[in-house]
Scaffold this motif. Structure first.
Motif, mmCIF file in Angstrom:
data_model
loop_
_atom_site.group_PDB
_atom_site.id
_atom_site.type_symbol
_atom_site.label_atom_id
_atom_site.label_comp_id
_atom_site.label_asym_id
_atom_site.label_seq_id
_atom_site.Cartn_x
_atom_site.Cartn_y
_atom_site.Cartn_z
ATOM 1 N N LEU A 148 0.838 -1.206 0.000
ATOM 2 C CA LEU A 148 0.000 0.000 0.000
ATOM 3 C C LEU A 148 0.867 1.248 0.000
ATOM 4 O O LEU A 148 0.573 2.219 -0.691
ATOM 5 C CB LEU A 148 -0.915 0.001 1.233
ATOM 6 N N PHE A 152 0.887 4.315 -2.755
ATOM 7 C CA PHE A 152 0.839 5.751 -2.481
ATOM 8 C C PHE A 152 1.988 6.466 -3.189
ATOM 9 O O PHE A 152 1.823 7.562 -3.692
ATOM 10 C CB PHE A 152 0.870 6.018 -0.965
ATOM 11 N N ALA A 157 1.722 10.459 -3.790
ATOM 12 C CA ALA A 157 1.028 11.005 -2.627
ATOM 13 C C ALA A 157 1.979 11.915 -1.845
ATOM 14 O O ALA A 157 3.163 11.630 -1.738
ATOM 15 C CB ALA A 157 0.546 9.872 -1.722
ATOM 16 N N GLN A 161 -0.785 13.291 2.662
ATOM 17 C CA GLN A 161 -1.793 12.326 2.192
ATOM 18 C C GLN A 161 -1.488 10.922 2.711
ATOM 19 O O GLN A 161 -2.388 10.190 3.117
ATOM 20 C CB GLN A 161 -1.831 12.310 0.662
ATOM 21 N N PHE A 165 -4.291 9.206 4.864
ATOM 22 C CA PHE A 165 -5.076 8.124 4.270
ATOM 23 C C PHE A 165 -4.490 6.736 4.489
ATOM 24 O O PHE A 165 -5.144 5.741 4.249
ATOM 25 C CB PHE A 165 -5.245 8.352 2.762
ATOM 26 N N LEU A 166 -3.213 6.668 4.905
ATOM 27 C CA LEU A 166 -2.615 5.345 5.074
ATOM 28 C C LEU A 166 -2.117 5.093 6.494
ATOM 29 O O LEU A 166 -2.532 4.134 7.140
ATOM 30 C CB LEU A 166 -1.444 5.177 4.081
ATOM 31 N N PRO A 169 -4.936 5.599 9.524
ATOM 32 C CA PRO A 169 -5.879 4.475 9.603
ATOM 33 C C PRO A 169 -5.208 3.167 10.034
ATOM 34 O O PRO A 169 -5.775 2.405 10.810
ATOM 35 C CB PRO A 169 -6.412 4.363 8.173
ATOM 36 N N THR A 170 -3.984 2.932 9.545
ATOM 37 C CA THR A 170 -3.271 1.718 9.951
ATOM 38 C C THR A 170 -3.024 1.724 11.456
ATOM 39 O O THR A 170 -3.112 0.682 12.111
ATOM 40 C CB THR A 170 -1.912 1.616 9.237
ATOM 41 N N PHE B 79 -0.938 -5.674 -7.499
ATOM 42 C CA PHE B 79 -0.046 -6.533 -6.732
ATOM 43 C C PHE B 79 -0.562 -7.966 -6.695
ATOM 44 O O PHE B 79 -1.702 -8.239 -7.035
ATOM 45 C CB PHE B 79 0.088 -6.010 -5.299
ATOM 46 N N THR B 83 -4.288 -6.053 -1.750
ATOM 47 C CA THR B 83 -3.734 -4.813 -1.202
ATOM 48 C C THR B 83 -4.777 -3.697 -1.146
ATOM 49 O O THR B 83 -4.526 -2.579 -1.582
ATOM 50 C CB THR B 83 -2.512 -4.342 -2.039
ATOM 51 N N MET B 85 -7.289 -1.189 1.113
ATOM 52 C CA MET B 85 -7.307 -0.605 2.448
ATOM 53 C C MET B 85 -8.517 -1.174 3.177
ATOM 54 O O MET B 85 -9.653 -0.905 2.778
ATOM 55 C CB MET B 85 -7.425 0.920 2.354
ATOM 56 N N TRP B 87 -9.915 -0.446 5.826
ATOM 57 C CA TRP B 87 -10.752 0.527 6.531
ATOM 58 C C TRP B 87 -11.594 1.363 5.572
ATOM 59 O O TRP B 87 -12.267 2.292 5.994
ATOM 60 C CB TRP B 87 -9.879 1.452 7.364
ATOM 61 N N LEU B 96 -9.186 5.972 -4.425
ATOM 62 C CA LEU B 96 -7.901 6.430 -3.877
ATOM 63 C C LEU B 96 -6.957 7.100 -4.886
ATOM 64 O O LEU B 96 -6.483 8.210 -4.635
ATOM 65 C CB LEU B 96 -7.185 5.267 -3.170
ATOM 66 N N LEU B 100 -5.787 10.942 -4.460
ATOM 67 C CA LEU B 100 -4.389 11.359 -4.302
ATOM 68 C C LEU B 100 -3.993 12.360 -5.381
ATOM 69 O O LEU B 100 -3.081 13.161 -5.196
ATOM 70 C CB LEU B 100 -3.454 10.149 -4.329
#
Ligand code: ATP
Ligand code: MG
Lengths: 260, 250
Positions: A148, A152, A157, A161, A165-166, A169-170, B79, B83, B85, B87, B96, B100
């Motif tokens: 991920l 990005f 990104a 960002q 967005f990554l 949340p993770t 991938f 992969t 997200m 959430w 996404l 971006l």
């Protein structure tokens, strides 16, 4: 109905234990200043409700303030450290030192240094409570899925960002797990700080009631205060659990969400 | 026209692994090239280099006609794992790349919906990844790669983890998407059959250090159909690629 059935065994066990306790206290005629029976404790709780719940309110306010500060401060510090390795290397050792120093040892100093009694107690509780949030959030911010993260980068990104967005949340489940630990610790920290502040303090939290009841051999009241303290701990844990489940319900395995 | 010219590319990792050495490959605009090779021969490494996620220690990766469109989003990457997200809903996952790029949610709605529909997931926009099956998640990840309408699609064993029925269906979906969009595809796979069924050209890699051992034109009609899998020409082509593969690893 199912939920009721699930709760039945622990409930039955608890009631049986209470009944056995009451029976033992009466049977062996244990004096109530050694071990009061559950009925006497309940009665004391009812009689001293005004006093005890007032104290509970004091302790809860300290706990809540410390927990909020731990959540905001721990997460904020973790976010700041995530921005730069240099900052992390500079600050983290001190966070560890604050964590490993026993709060009982520093509490007297804090109580002397900080004029405002409430603030002093909150600070003591905060020292105990903030580390799990900090350490967990830091780990979470670094745990973004590698692919991920590549995605990005592929889409150019910005760091902001990627954070928004990554990485945030993770980090969310990690943060919430830390918060659940901190909830219990904040209560423990508040109680320890009240103990240290002691009977001389103007504070009248639950820990003060416990100390006071101990000195005056009002053991049933001591037990009632203890009961309130446990109940408060359980309630805090349940509330944070509910918060975590609510926020993560759609996606994280730790939350009770819709089954796949 | 050559879209992508890889020449003499080497990649050595700290620690001493030479993943790629002297890899040269040209990819034509609109082509479908399969990259076939044993595990660990550097296929993923090569794909990451092409995507610009990593840089070569030697050699060049050139875009004779300019790097596709010059902007982010002109390369799509799928991938091996979906992969997604976890959430975010399917819609937000596919949204996404556009988000971006600065697009607004309402402004992007139609494009996101179209990308989701193009992989056959319409109606699941508000579903969460955990509510989707493995094959559906893979489709979602393809939709995400397609949403920017990339000119080059890089796919790293996207169907490796799927059952054969799903894999066959996704193969056909991918072919029709490529036909419609006219995009170029560089497709990594372990499977000889998949390579032959999908691509017009197969680049066979040898392992350690990875290099291109052979390049074969797939001598089959351009328009592939499921029925071809049973035909003698298909089997012959697979045999040829298999031979090249065993030659490469010998
Ligand atoms: N970040 C890295 N650091 C060190 N070595 C790496 C790294 N990435 C890959 N390698 C090594 O490079 C070689 C090629 O890896 P790569 O992932 O490209 O193989 P692959 O062909 O994609 O394999 P597979 O088919 O199993 O996915 C392997 O030997 C691997 O150990
Ligand atoms: Mg790979």
């Amino acid at each position: 109905m199912r939920a009721l059935l699930d709760r039945l065994p622990p409930l039955a066990l608890g009631l049986a234990a209470l009944a056995a306790w009451e029976a033992a206290v009466r049977g062996f005629q244990v004096p109530h200043y050694v071990l009061p029976g559950p009925l006497l404790i309940a009665e004391t709780l009812w009689r001293d409700a005004g006093l005890l719940f007032g104290s509970l309110w004091v302790t809860l306010r300290i706990t809540a303030a410390a927990l909020c500060a731990a959540a905001v401060g721990g997460a904020g510090l973790a976010l700041a450290m995530a921005q730069s390795r240099g900052l992390e290397r500079a600050l983290f050792p001190y966070a560890v030192i604050a964590q490993v120093t026993p709060v009982v040892a520093v509490a007297p100093l804090i109580i002397i240094w900080v004029d405002n009694a409430f603030a002093a107690l909150v600070l003591c509780a905060l020292i105990v409570a903030f580390f799990p949030v900090l350490a967990n959030t830091m780990a979470g911010l670094k745990s973004a899925d590698r692919n991920l993260a590549d995605l990005f980068r592929l889409y150019d990104a910005t760091p902001w960002q990627a954070l928004r967005f990554l990485r945030i949340p993770t980090a969310m489940p990690y943060f919430l797990a830390g918060l659940r630990i901190s909830g219990g610790l904040a209560l423990v920290g508040a109680v320890v700080a009240e103990f240290v502040a002691g009977t001389g303090g103007a504070q009248t939290g639950l820990a003060y009631r416990i100390l006071e009841s101990g000195y005056r051999l009002q053991i049933p009241r001591l037990f009632a205060a203890l009961l309130l303290l446990s109940a408060a701990g359980i309630a805090i844990f349940a509330a944070l659990n509910a918060l975590s489940n609510r926020l993560l319900r759609h996606w994280h395995e730790s939350a009770e969400g819709p089954r796949r | 026209m050559t879209l992508l010219a890889i020449s003499g590319v080497a990649r050595r990792f700290p620690g001493g692994t030479t993943a790629l050495d002297g890899v040269s490959l040209a990819v034509e605009d609109g082509d479908f090239v399969a990259l076939l090779g044993p595990s660990g021969c550097g296929k993923s490494t090569l794909l990451r280099l092409v995507a610009g996620l990593d840089s070569p220690d030697a050699g060049t990766i050139a875009w004779p006609g300019g790097r596709p469109g010059y902007g982010p989003g002109d390369i799509g990457f799928v991938f091996q794992e979906p992969t997604l997200m976890p959430w975010a809903t399917l819609f937000d996952n596919v949204f996404l790349p556009l988000r971006l790029g600065g697009a607004s949610r309402t402004g992007a709605r139609d494009r996101v919906r179209a990308a989701i529909a193009s992989v056959g997931l319409e109606g699941f926009e508000e579903a969460w990844p955990r509510q989707l099956s493995g094959g559906m998640r893979m489709r979602a990840s393809i939709a995400r790669a397609l949403v920017t309408e990339p000119r080059l699609l890089l796919m790293d064993e996207p169907f490796a983890a799927l059952d054969e029925i799903t894999r066959f269906r996704l193969n056909d979906d991918l072919l029709s998407i490529q036909r419609m969009r006219g995009c170029t595809v560089l497709f990594v796979t372990h499977s000889v059959f998949e390579a032959v069924y999908l691509s017009r050209r197969v680049a066979v890699m040898s392992g350690r250090p990875g290099r291109i051992a052979a390049e074969l034109e797939v001598a089959l009609p351009r328009l592939r159909a499921p029925a071809m899998r049973g035909q003698a020409e298909f089997a012959a082509m697979c045999g040829q690629v298999s031979d090249a593969l065993s030659g490469a690893s010998a």
